[in-house]
Motif scaffolding. Structure first.
Motif, PDB file in Angstrom:
ATOM      1  N   VAL A 139     -38.238  -0.777  17.487  1.00  0.00           N
ATOM      2  CA  VAL A 139     -38.516  -2.121  16.982  1.00  0.00           C
ATOM      3  C   VAL A 139     -38.852  -3.068  18.131  1.00  0.00           C
ATOM      4  CG1 VAL A 139     -37.588  -4.091  15.696  1.00  0.00           C
ATOM      5  CG2 VAL A 139     -37.063  -1.753  14.959  1.00  0.00           C
ATOM      6  N   GLU A 142     -42.402  -2.424  19.252  1.00  0.00           N
ATOM      7  CA  GLU A 142     -43.348  -3.057  18.335  1.00  0.00           C
ATOM      8  C   GLU A 142     -43.372  -4.565  18.537  1.00  0.00           C
ATOM      9  OE1 GLU A 142     -46.179  -3.442  15.304  1.00  0.00           O
ATOM     10  OE2 GLU A 142     -45.509  -1.681  16.445  1.00  0.00           O
ATOM     11  N   LEU A 177     -31.750   1.051  12.211  1.00  0.00           N
ATOM     12  CA  LEU A 177     -33.109   1.259  11.719  1.00  0.00           C
ATOM     13  C   LEU A 177     -33.127   2.357  10.655  1.00  0.00           C
ATOM     14  CD1 LEU A 177     -36.189   0.957  11.756  1.00  0.00           C
ATOM     15  CD2 LEU A 177     -36.229   2.453  13.773  1.00  0.00           C
ATOM     16  N   ARG A 188     -40.391   4.964   7.932  1.00  0.00           N
ATOM     17  CA  ARG A 188     -39.856   4.472   9.207  1.00  0.00           C
ATOM     18  C   ARG A 188     -40.855   3.552   9.917  1.00  0.00           C
ATOM     19  NH1 ARG A 188     -38.545   6.129  14.634  1.00  0.00           N
ATOM     20  NH2 ARG A 188     -36.331   5.791  15.075  1.00  0.00           N
ATOM     21  N   ILE A 192     -40.170  -0.423  10.950  1.00  0.00           N
ATOM     22  CA  ILE A 192     -40.263  -0.886  12.335  1.00  0.00           C
ATOM     23  C   ILE A 192     -41.139  -2.138  12.415  1.00  0.00           C
ATOM     24  CG2 ILE A 192     -41.235  -0.333  14.608  1.00  0.00           C
ATOM     25  CD1 ILE A 192     -40.334   2.592  14.096  1.00  0.00           C
TER      26      ILE A 192
END
Length: 221
Positions: A139, A142, A177, A188, A192
């Motif tokens: 995360v 990203e 997560l 997933r 994210i």
């Protein structure tokens, strides 16, 4: 070597720094035995708040001194060849009681993530939390990629986003997560991206607890 020498020990002595102990912006290294491991520290400092490495200092703060000049070249290799993109470090040597300590300063990178090359050829980004180097959650990766998004942008909640935010609102302990994307019925990758957006817009935050990243609703300030 491509590392530049700076004299930063005018106001604080080496002993002052050692007295601080290891913390989020300082790490002790007795020796450098692995270029890839020292790249972990450089990546972590560059991705977080910057910091410094005291090479030649044991974990307990005892000064042992740099063992060989080779260690200086290993730092250069870690910063320029094992960090992607390369990281510029500043360094100086300080002599205390006949022992030479190498102080390496790493600034917080303006461009993140900074990856560290692993022995197996893979690459990982690290963050510095307290006195540890931790592999960054996807995360965060990203979120760093989204750094060009304007903070004043408008966000339109979809049904899935409302569901995820409701889950976070109802659980003060937060979710990992994996827990969140399974509970919300998301893939997933979508989870994210969604969490990175929520963090970017200041409605969700990351907490690190029991060596695990959790995502929680951000409390109003």
């Amino acid at each position: 070597m491509r590392l530049k020498v700076y004299n930063r020990m005018k106001s604080r002595t080496l002993l002052d720094l050692i007295a601080e102990g290891e913390h989020q912006q300082q790490d002790f290294k007795y020796e450098i035995s692995s270029v890839s491991k020292i790249a972990h520290s450089i990546s972590a400092f560059a991705n977080t708040d910057g910091g410094r490495l005291l090479i030649g200092v044991r974990d307990n703060g005892k000064i042992a001194g740099v063992r060989s000049e080779e260690e200086m070249y290993m730092i250069d290799a870690a910063a320029t060849s094992y960090c992607i993109p390369p990281v510029k470090c500043q360094w100086e040597t300080v002599v205390e009681d006949g022992h030479t300590v190498l102080i390496v300063t790493i600034d917080r990178s303006e461009v993140r993530p900074i990856f560290a090359k692993e022995r197996d050829g893979t690459k990982k980004a690290y963050v510095r939390i307290n006195d540890e180097n931790i592999v960054a959650t996807p995360v965060l990766l990203e979120l760093w990629r989204k750094s060009t998004i304007q903070k004043g942008s408008f966000i339109m909640f979809t049904e899935k986003q409302r569901k995820v935010f409701q889950l976070l609102s109802e659980n003060q302990d937060g979710y990992t997560l994996n827990q969140l994307y399974k509970k919300a019925g998301l893939s997933r990758p979508k989870a994210i991206k969604m969490l990175a957006n929520f963090i970017h817009f200041g409605i969700v935050e990351i907490v690190f607890r029991d060596h695990t990243f959790y995502f929680i609703e951000k409390s109003p300030e």
